[in-house]
Design a protein around this motif. Structure first.
Motif, mmCIF file in Angstrom:
data_model
loop_
_atom_site.group_PDB
_atom_site.id
_atom_site.type_symbol
_atom_site.label_atom_id
_atom_site.label_comp_id
_atom_site.label_asym_id
_atom_site.label_seq_id
_atom_site.Cartn_x
_atom_site.Cartn_y
_atom_site.Cartn_z
ATOM 1 N N PHE A 137 0.812 -1.224 0.000
ATOM 2 C CA PHE A 137 0.000 0.000 0.000
ATOM 3 C C PHE A 137 0.842 1.270 0.000
ATOM 4 N N GLU A 138 2.138 1.138 -0.017
ATOM 5 C CA GLU A 138 2.990 2.313 0.204
ATOM 6 C C GLU A 138 2.838 3.387 -0.874
ATOM 7 N N HIS A 139 2.463 2.973 -2.082
ATOM 8 C CA HIS A 139 2.342 3.941 -3.173
ATOM 9 C C HIS A 139 1.181 4.914 -3.002
ATOM 10 N N LEU A 290 -3.723 2.385 -8.536
ATOM 11 C CA LEU A 290 -4.062 1.843 -7.226
ATOM 12 C C LEU A 290 -3.649 0.381 -7.085
ATOM 13 N N TRP A 291 -3.891 -0.419 -8.114
ATOM 14 C CA TRP A 291 -3.733 -1.868 -7.986
ATOM 15 C C TRP A 291 -2.360 -2.397 -8.405
ATOM 16 N N HIS A 292 -1.590 -1.633 -9.157
ATOM 17 C CA HIS A 292 -0.414 -2.230 -9.798
ATOM 18 C C HIS A 292 0.627 -2.744 -8.806
ATOM 19 N N PHE A 293 0.897 -2.005 -7.740
ATOM 20 C CA PHE A 293 1.965 -2.423 -6.841
ATOM 21 C C PHE A 293 1.529 -3.589 -5.954
ATOM 22 N N PHE A 294 0.255 -3.619 -5.623
ATOM 23 C CA PHE A 294 -0.266 -4.749 -4.860
ATOM 24 C C PHE A 294 -0.093 -6.047 -5.649
#
Length: 349
Positions: A137-139, A290-294
């Motif tokens: 969630f850091e992004h 929103l979803w890419h780093f997860f």
């Protein structure tokens, strides 16, 4: 595009067919989103220049919205921003946390926030909360900075008695914030006090450059300096050069110059037309971000930074961006008028 005739694409179709959009903005937004996605897969390094581009666009569009001569503009702004940003963001926080905990707990481990930390995310101060990092969630630090700007510029609008006075206040506010941000970053280069680049006071200047572009758009259009391909190449070249020169930990020198140079490039690009496919890419960019780093964390765990891994990572981001945009964001935006009338039913709309 026959597929856009489906009802699910009603809002997207209106955007694609609109004659009022600034095509360069859709191009920059879509390219910035793609840049973030490939950067986090370690294909290239953009040094957060793409984030500065997002902030500049937001600054322009928000001040444009608050400058409209229409009844209850401040209330409309509040409802418009929150129906656009909040539903997808809160849905991501809850859905991603449950998916990570229920199905990939061993993989995500400490990368998911503890329950005691949730207030940092829901109240938008994660960018100041410090360690430990919860990388899934850091992004979302960027959303914290955006919300801080939205509130500040809304306060400026509330203080204005008319839209003319708001535009005047917005000019002074933007100039003041830019000066303060530059001073904050310069002192941090020498003192190491409040130096972290995710802090709001180190990033608000990018929004204000976007605001100034809108506020002085008529004057800018008549200046040949902003229409010069030669100067645009110089600005782009300087930006690339500074990314290589400033190799400090937090690259605060780059953070000072990047918004200014990007603002020039953005103004230059507005004189060109771009294919409408970039409107489609820009339409999904927020939820893709929103979803890419997860998604990235389990992909790298199983496939590493390989071609197969990238295909699955990119494809998964596209699918989740599609679902979240149409089944969360679109639903709330379609209810925007009803929500506004419900909240302010005793006032003139």
């Amino acid at each position: 595009m026959a597929i856009l005739d489906l009802k699910i694409f009603d809002r997207l179709r209106r955007i694609v067919q609109s004659e009022d959009r600034i095509e360069a903005f859709d191009f920059v937004r879509s390219m910035a989103a793609l840049s973030v996605i490939v950067t986090h897969f370690e294909i290239l390094e953009t040094y957060s220049i793409d984030i500065d581009a997002f902030f500049i666009l937001s600054g322009y569009l928000v001040v444009q919205m608050l400058s409209r001569e229409e009844p209850m503009v401040n209330q409309r702004y509040f409802v418009s921003r929150w129906t656009k940003i909040i539903p997808s963001y809160f849905f991501f926080l809850v859905a991603a946390f449950l998916i990570g905990k229920l199905f990939f707990a061993e993989i995500y481990g400490e990368n998911l926030p503890k329950l005691s930390e949730w207030k940092q995310y829901f109240l938008f101060y994660r960018n100041y909360a410090g360690l430990p990092h919860r990388w899934a969630f850091e992004h979302v630090w960027t959303l914290c900075v955006e919300e801080h700007f939205y509130v500040l510029i809304w306060i400026v609008s509330l203080a204005a008695v008319s839209r003319v006075s708001f535009r005047r206040y917005a000019v002074w506010f933007s100039c003041f914030v830019i000066v303060c941000c530059v001073i904050a970053k310069v002192q941090a280069m020498y003192t190491d006090i409040a130096e972290y680049p995710t802090y709001t006071h180190n990033r608000l200047d990018a929004f204000c450059y976007g605001a100034l572009i809108f506020l002085f758009r008529d004057q800018i259009r008549n200046m040949k300096f902003f229409q010069s391909g030669f100067f645009c190449l110089i600005a782009g070249g300087m930006l690339l050069l500074i990314t290589q020169i400033d190799q400090t930990t937090y690259q605060l020198g780059l953070r000072i110059t990047s918004p200014l140079l990007l603002a020039y490039v953005l103004v230059y690009l507005t004189q060109f037309r771009f294919h409408r496919v970039f409107r489609i890419l820009a339409y999904y960019s927020y939820n893709a971000y929103l979803w890419h780093f997860f998604i990235l964390i389990p992909i790298v765990h199983y496939w590493g930074y390989s071609v197969v891994g990238f295909v699955i990572y990119f494809g998964g981001t596209v699918v989740l961006a599609f679902l979240s945009t149409h089944f969360v964001e679109d639903i709330f935006i379609q209810r925007r008028t009803q929500l506004f009338e419900f909240l302010f039913k005793n006032k003139r709309v």
